[in-house]
Every structure is written in C-alpha cells, then in structure tokens.
Design an enzyme around this catalytic site. Sequence first.
Site, PDB file in Angstrom:
ATOM      1  CG  HIS A  63      -9.201  -3.992  -0.953  1.00 36.35           C
ATOM      2  ND1 HIS A  63      -8.850  -4.560   0.076  1.00 36.35           N
ATOM      3  CD2 HIS A  63      -8.136  -3.198  -1.231  1.00 36.35           C
ATOM      4  CE1 HIS A  63      -7.909  -4.140   0.502  1.00 36.35           C
ATOM      5  NE2 HIS A  63      -7.360  -3.206  -0.276  1.00 36.35           N
ATOM      6  CE  LYS A 103      -6.388  -6.594  -2.548  1.00 41.56           C
ATOM      7  NZ  LYS A 103      -5.213  -6.166  -3.358  1.00 41.56           N
ATOM      8  CG  ASN A 148      -2.142   0.916   0.931  1.00 41.02           C
ATOM      9  OD1 ASN A 148      -1.984   1.977   0.436  1.00 41.02           O
ATOM     10  ND2 ASN A 148      -3.126   0.466   1.501  1.00 41.02           N
TER      11      ASN A 148
END
Length: 278
Positions: free
Chosen positions: A167, A171, A139
């Site tokens: 998410h 993803k 991240n």
Amino acid sequence: MGSQTEGVNKVESNNGIKVVVTGACGKVGREMVKAVVDAPDMELVGAVDRLRLREDIGEVLGLGKQQVLVTDSLEEVLVRKPDVIIDFTNARAAFQHITTAVKHGVSVVSGSTGLSNQELEQIYMLCEKNQIGAVIAPNFALGAVLMFRLSQEVAKWFDQAEIIELHNDRKLDAPSGTALRTASLIQEQWKNIDRSEDSLNTSNVAARGDQAHGLSIHSVRLPGLVAHQEVIFGGFGQTLTIRHDSFTRESFVPGVMLSVRKVKSLKGVVFGLENLIF
C-alpha cells in the site's frame, strides 16, 4: 461524469438516496463524492472533513457548485436527514462517525480499516439495537472480493500460504484490513482439512512477517502504490499465486455504490462485501 449542474439539481429536487461522505477531501473520499454526484439515484447532502472547511465540495473537486459546504461536524449535516453515510477516514474517526450515524437512524457504508474487535462488537450491538444496516468492508474493489473467494477455494487443496500486501506510504495500519480478512477466510477453510505437520509450524522471526490467523503477512509501504496484494500458496513442487491490484481508487466505487443501494434494506452489520454479493 454528469454535467456540473446535475449535482445541484439533484440536491434541490430532494429525490434519491441522500448521502453524506465523511473524509470527503481524502484520496478515497474524493472518488466517493464524485460517484455520488454522478449517480442518478443519489443526492450528496453533506461532506465532512477537517480540510477545506466552509468551501463548496464541488468547487474543491472541480465539479462545479454542489451547494454542499465542507464541515468538520457530522452532527451538523445529520439535520439534512441523510439515508446513508459513506465513511473513508481512519479508525478513530470512523468509530465516532459510525456510532453517531447509527444512533441517528442513518445507515453506514464504511471502508475505514483499523477498527478493533471491541469497537466492531460495539458497532454490531448498536446496529442490532437500533435495527440499522451497516456494510463494513476492508476492501470494496470487486476484484479483491473475488480474490477472497478464490483464496478460500484454493485453501481447500493447499495447506500453506503467505500474504504480501502493498500500500501507499500514508496508510497507517499494518497488516492491512484486506490481508487480515484474507487470512481469516483462509483459516476458516483450513479448519475443515487435515493439515500437514509443516503447515502448522509458524516462525517468530521478524523477517518472516507478522503472524495472523496462522499465516505470515508481509506489509510493504511505499509511495507510488495504491492497494495491491498477493496470496501465495505452496505445495509439493508447485506454487499458486493470486494477485489483485488497485491502480486507482476508482476501483472501490462500484462496490461502494452497490452497498449504498442495498444497506437501507439491512438490519444489522454485514462485514465484508463478499457477504453482500455472494
């Protein structure tokens, strides 16, 4: 954002950090292309993707002509002698991109997640052998990095925690790289304290989430989400929650730009943006 002609002029002037973006037409890759075009000290010299082949990436993204055509071959753009590649793809493509770049003496900034420990080890050895810098992070949002740091501090005082990560539904990997990194950092702190008997009991019930580094991680995948995470610590009569939300993928830009500017000075891999800025 700069004018439409700035990106063209920078490429033609051959000044600044030469950057290739892989996954250039993806949701994150698009933001990286825009950021590079807008940066006064960078030049976009390549855009790699499987979509929109042979189209000018600037026109694809509404930036005006950048004189950079989309290609599906990293080797094709390496002839332009880039300094850095920014990679936001998937684990399989990322491993190929990273190793190819390093073998050609090009530094790497990658936010692709899902790489196996074996693949990461190969990348570490390759970078060390070639003395090439790489920043690999689950991240790049600065707020997420601060969440890591805060979680480590709280873990000194709370010996039980769980993670909920949320998410978008596209993803592929779960748990997320961010959640796994958070769990790993918390576990590092827990090694230094005497934990209660209850904190050492983990559940194998599926509804209690996946187990990683001694924590339960719960993964949510839904449309409308970008990247969000809660770290919930529990103690006697109290809880403490740390939450980070990325509402747009622009949140990753400052961390990536910082990494691009620093990676050429590195020799080897830095894993985690926190290890670059703290």
